[in-house]
Motif scaffolding. Sequence first.
Motif, PDB file in Angstrom:
ATOM      1  N   TYR A 104       7.926   6.640   2.356  1.00  0.00           N
ATOM      2  CA  TYR A 104       8.016   5.386   1.629  1.00  0.00           C
ATOM      3  C   TYR A 104       8.011   4.258   2.645  1.00  0.00           C
ATOM      4  O   TYR A 104       8.701   4.331   3.664  1.00  0.00           O
ATOM      5  CB  TYR A 104       9.323   5.354   0.830  1.00  0.00           C
ATOM      6  N   GLY A 105       7.211   3.212   2.419  1.00  0.00           N
ATOM      7  CA  GLY A 105       7.189   2.122   3.386  1.00  0.00           C
ATOM      8  C   GLY A 105       6.349   0.955   2.940  1.00  0.00           C
ATOM      9  O   GLY A 105       5.819   0.929   1.824  1.00  0.00           O
ATOM     10  N   GLY A 106       6.214  -0.009   3.859  1.00  0.00           N
ATOM     11  CA  GLY A 106       5.432  -1.194   3.581  1.00  0.00           C
ATOM     12  C   GLY A 106       5.266  -2.035   4.827  1.00  0.00           C
ATOM     13  O   GLY A 106       5.825  -1.730   5.887  1.00  0.00           O
ATOM     14  N   ILE A 107       4.483  -3.093   4.691  1.00  0.00           N
ATOM     15  CA  ILE A 107       4.238  -4.023   5.785  1.00  0.00           C
ATOM     16  C   ILE A 107       4.533  -5.437   5.281  1.00  0.00           C
ATOM     17  O   ILE A 107       4.033  -5.844   4.230  1.00  0.00           O
ATOM     18  CB  ILE A 107       2.789  -3.945   6.295  1.00  0.00           C
TER      19      ILE A 107
ATOM     20  N   TYR B 292      10.062   5.087   5.794  1.00  0.00           N
ATOM     21  CA  TYR B 292      11.284   5.829   5.522  1.00  0.00           C
ATOM     22  C   TYR B 292      10.929   7.205   4.975  1.00  0.00           C
ATOM     23  O   TYR B 292       9.847   7.404   4.415  1.00  0.00           O
ATOM     24  CB  TYR B 292      12.147   5.066   4.501  1.00  0.00           C
ATOM     25  N   VAL B 293      11.868   8.129   5.102  1.00  0.00           N
ATOM     26  CA  VAL B 293      11.654   9.477   4.584  1.00  0.00           C
ATOM     27  C   VAL B 293      11.325   9.413   3.095  1.00  0.00           C
ATOM     28  O   VAL B 293      10.424  10.099   2.615  1.00  0.00           O
ATOM     29  CB  VAL B 293      12.905  10.354   4.834  1.00  0.00           C
ATOM     30  N   ASP B 294      12.045   8.574   2.377  1.00  0.00           N
ATOM     31  CA  ASP B 294      11.828   8.429   0.940  1.00  0.00           C
ATOM     32  C   ASP B 294      12.434   7.100   0.487  1.00  0.00           C
ATOM     33  O   ASP B 294      13.008   6.354   1.292  1.00  0.00           O
ATOM     34  CB  ASP B 294      12.415   9.606   0.160  1.00  0.00           C
ATOM     35  N   GLU B 295      12.316   6.822  -0.786  1.00  0.00           N
ATOM     36  CA  GLU B 295      12.832   5.560  -1.314  1.00  0.00           C
ATOM     37  C   GLU B 295      14.352   5.468  -1.174  1.00  0.00           C
ATOM     38  O   GLU B 295      14.900   4.394  -0.948  1.00  0.00           O
ATOM     39  CB  GLU B 295      12.415   5.375  -2.770  1.00  0.00           C
TER      40      GLU B 295
END
Length: 103
Positions: A2-5, A57-60
Amino acid sequence: MYGGIVKLVARAGGKSDLVEFLRWDAEVAKSQEPGTLRFDVWESANEPDVVFLYEAYVDEAAFRAHTSNAPFKRFIDEIVPNLAEPPAFVVPFTQSIVSNADD
């Protein structure tokens, strides 16, 4: 994963303070957040006051854990109000669909 920019634009003369904060945030993530896989800050060659923050991240649930820690709270309370513009989600936080980090 899980991620974003996120694109962050510092006020004129404020980039070094922003980067200093992000260094601290990255250290806290590294030492206290086992679910944080990446917390990378990138400069923009064409926009001197801009940095891009890549978070994975590993997950939310790991992301939610990150948002409950002191750096995130300080980011919301102290950093965001002092940016030149609101954070822009270049890649909104979401599940990845392909990654070389996948099992």
